[in-house]
Design a protein around this motif. Structure first.
Motif, mmCIF file in Angstrom:
data_model
loop_
_atom_site.group_PDB
_atom_site.id
_atom_site.type_symbol
_atom_site.label_atom_id
_atom_site.label_comp_id
_atom_site.label_asym_id
_atom_site.label_seq_id
_atom_site.Cartn_x
_atom_site.Cartn_y
_atom_site.Cartn_z
ATOM 1 N N GLU A 1 0.805 -1.209 0.127
ATOM 2 C CA GLU A 1 -0.045 -0.161 0.334
ATOM 3 C C GLU A 1 0.814 1.184 -0.038
ATOM 4 O O GLU A 1 0.421 2.329 -0.555
ATOM 5 N N ILE A 2 1.896 1.271 0.954
ATOM 6 C CA ILE A 2 2.829 2.396 0.703
ATOM 7 C C ILE A 2 3.498 2.509 -0.627
ATOM 8 O O ILE A 2 3.655 3.666 -1.104
ATOM 9 N N LEU A 3 4.031 1.616 -1.342
ATOM 10 C CA LEU A 3 4.597 1.856 -2.497
ATOM 11 C C LEU A 3 3.569 2.058 -3.572
ATOM 12 O O LEU A 3 4.106 3.039 -4.465
ATOM 13 N N ALA A 4 2.493 1.815 -3.327
ATOM 14 C CA ALA A 4 1.408 2.127 -4.514
ATOM 15 C C ALA A 4 1.173 3.562 -4.393
ATOM 16 O O ALA A 4 0.719 4.100 -5.458
ATOM 17 N N GLN A 5 1.392 4.292 -3.133
ATOM 18 C CA GLN A 5 1.029 5.512 -3.063
ATOM 19 C C GLN A 5 2.141 6.374 -3.947
ATOM 20 O O GLN A 5 1.810 7.424 -4.200
ATOM 21 N N TYR A 6 3.241 5.654 -4.110
ATOM 22 C CA TYR A 6 4.095 6.440 -5.070
ATOM 23 C C TYR A 6 4.035 6.208 -6.501
ATOM 24 O O TYR A 6 4.562 6.551 -7.371
ATOM 25 N N GLY A 7 2.798 5.432 -6.833
ATOM 26 C CA GLY A 7 2.433 5.240 -8.152
ATOM 27 C C GLY A 7 3.275 3.880 -8.939
ATOM 28 O O GLY A 7 3.245 3.821 -10.025
ATOM 29 N N GLN B 1 3.480 0.168 -9.528
ATOM 30 C CA GLN B 1 2.334 -0.903 -10.063
ATOM 31 C C GLN B 1 2.734 -2.406 -9.287
ATOM 32 O O GLN B 1 3.850 -2.541 -8.673
ATOM 33 N N PRO B 2 1.785 -3.174 -8.991
ATOM 34 C CA PRO B 2 1.981 -4.317 -8.308
ATOM 35 C C PRO B 2 2.960 -5.187 -8.862
ATOM 36 O O PRO B 2 3.639 -5.637 -8.049
ATOM 37 N N GLU B 3 3.064 -5.326 -10.101
ATOM 38 C CA GLU B 3 4.049 -6.156 -10.727
ATOM 39 C C GLU B 3 5.604 -5.592 -10.276
ATOM 40 O O GLU B 3 6.464 -6.210 -10.335
ATOM 41 N N GLU B 4 5.821 -4.051 -10.107
ATOM 42 C CA GLU B 4 6.970 -3.536 -9.809
ATOM 43 C C GLU B 4 7.303 -3.621 -8.387
ATOM 44 O O GLU B 4 8.391 -4.057 -7.853
ATOM 45 N N ASN C 1 8.632 -8.985 -1.345
ATOM 46 C CA ASN C 1 9.047 -10.209 -0.994
ATOM 47 C C ASN C 1 10.657 -10.135 -0.524
ATOM 48 O O ASN C 1 11.065 -10.895 0.375
ATOM 49 N N ALA C 2 11.139 -9.314 -1.037
ATOM 50 C CA ALA C 2 12.867 -9.057 -0.755
ATOM 51 C C ALA C 2 12.552 -8.402 0.813
ATOM 52 O O ALA C 2 13.574 -9.245 1.744
ATOM 53 N N LEU C 3 12.059 -7.855 1.111
ATOM 54 C CA LEU C 3 11.720 -7.066 2.571
ATOM 55 C C LEU C 3 11.426 -8.359 3.636
ATOM 56 O O LEU C 3 11.756 -8.346 4.651
ATOM 57 N N ARG C 4 10.370 -9.158 2.926
ATOM 58 C CA ARG C 4 9.890 -10.209 3.989
ATOM 59 C C ARG C 4 10.978 -11.354 4.166
ATOM 60 O O ARG C 4 11.242 -11.891 5.344
#
Length: 251
Positions: A120-126, A128-131, A137-140
């Motif tokens: 959700e945070i990354l989506a706020q910066y525009g 996309q899900p595939e990006e 996954n890397a952060l997890r």
């Protein structure tokens, strides 16, 4: 033949990118907390003892009495302001620790929800899900990096310096004492209180103008406007104290 990817260093940063970064020096101002403490200390140090000295002068107190009362106020004020700075920084550190523990528990107990919050945070910066999916996954796979990311981007909290509380206390206290000695200095050399207060007003207003100008340069405000505002506030405070002393004397 496919082009080879740039070599990476031990931290995972491509060599080419590292070379570019080494050629560029950032010139951002990063001592904001220290400057804030200095501003708090000096502004109060210049204004409060200035108003006190003007008020006592308005009551026709002698220079020695004004100086004694002024120094006592500077000492008490420096201790009080320093203690306030210490408690504020300590509260900030305690709040960070509390939120850090809460975020750690959430990552362990509800990892999918926390991962969704990253998305959700990354989506706020525009993005996309595939990006952002590979980033999530890397952060997890890196719990500490995951925790740092959530603290900074979800909660907007930076890890405070462990020495921050004492540094803040000392900086504010010293700045207050230095500022407070400016309006009191004429009373150390001029025995006639009415002459001393005139000199005190002059040098303090000049000091307020200089301080306001420097403050404006560091904080990004218009230096001239900052200088005038700072000087005006000090002048109003001292005039109010002087006038109140005269009013009480007449009653």
């Amino acid at each position: 033949m496919a082009a080879s990817s740039p070599a990476a260093n031990n931290n995972g940063t491509p060599t080419t990118e590292r070379a570019l970064l080494s050629q560029h020096t950032e010139k951002h101002f990063t001592a904001g907390e220290v400057v804030r403490d200095i501003i708090i200390g000096v502004s109060d140090g210049l204004t409060v003892p200035f108003a006190l000295a003007a008020g006592l002068s308005g009551a026709d107190a002698s220079s020695s009495i004004v100086l004694t009362a002024g120094i006592a106020e500077v000492v008490a004020g420096a201790i009080s302001m320093g203690l306030g700075g210490y408690l504020a920084a300590k509260s900030e550190a305690d709040h960070y620790k509390m939120e850090l523990k809460r975020e750690q528990d959430e990552i362990v107990n509800v990892p999918d929800t926390e991962a969704a919050e990253i998305a959700e945070i990354l989506a706020q910066y525009g993005i996309q899900p595939e990006e952002y999916a590979p980033v999530v996954n890397a952060l997890r796979r890196k719990p500490q990096a995951w925790l740092d990311f959530m603290m900074k981007f979800e909660l907007g909290l930076e890890k405070p310096d462990p020495k921050r509380a004492w540094q803040s206390a000392l900086t504010i206290a010293v700045a207050y004492a230095v500022g407070g000695l400016v309006p009191l200095s004429p009373y150390m050399f001029i025995s006639h209180v009415q002459k001393a207060v005139i000199v005190s007003v002059g040098i303090t207003l000049i000091a307020l103008l200089i301080f306001g100008y420097i403050k404006g340069r560091f904080t990004g405000n218009k230096p001239i406007k900052s200088a005038i505002e700072t000087c005006l506030i000090g002048a109003i405070a001292s005039a109010a104290a002087f006038g109140m002393a005269k009013l009480v004397q007449m009653i």
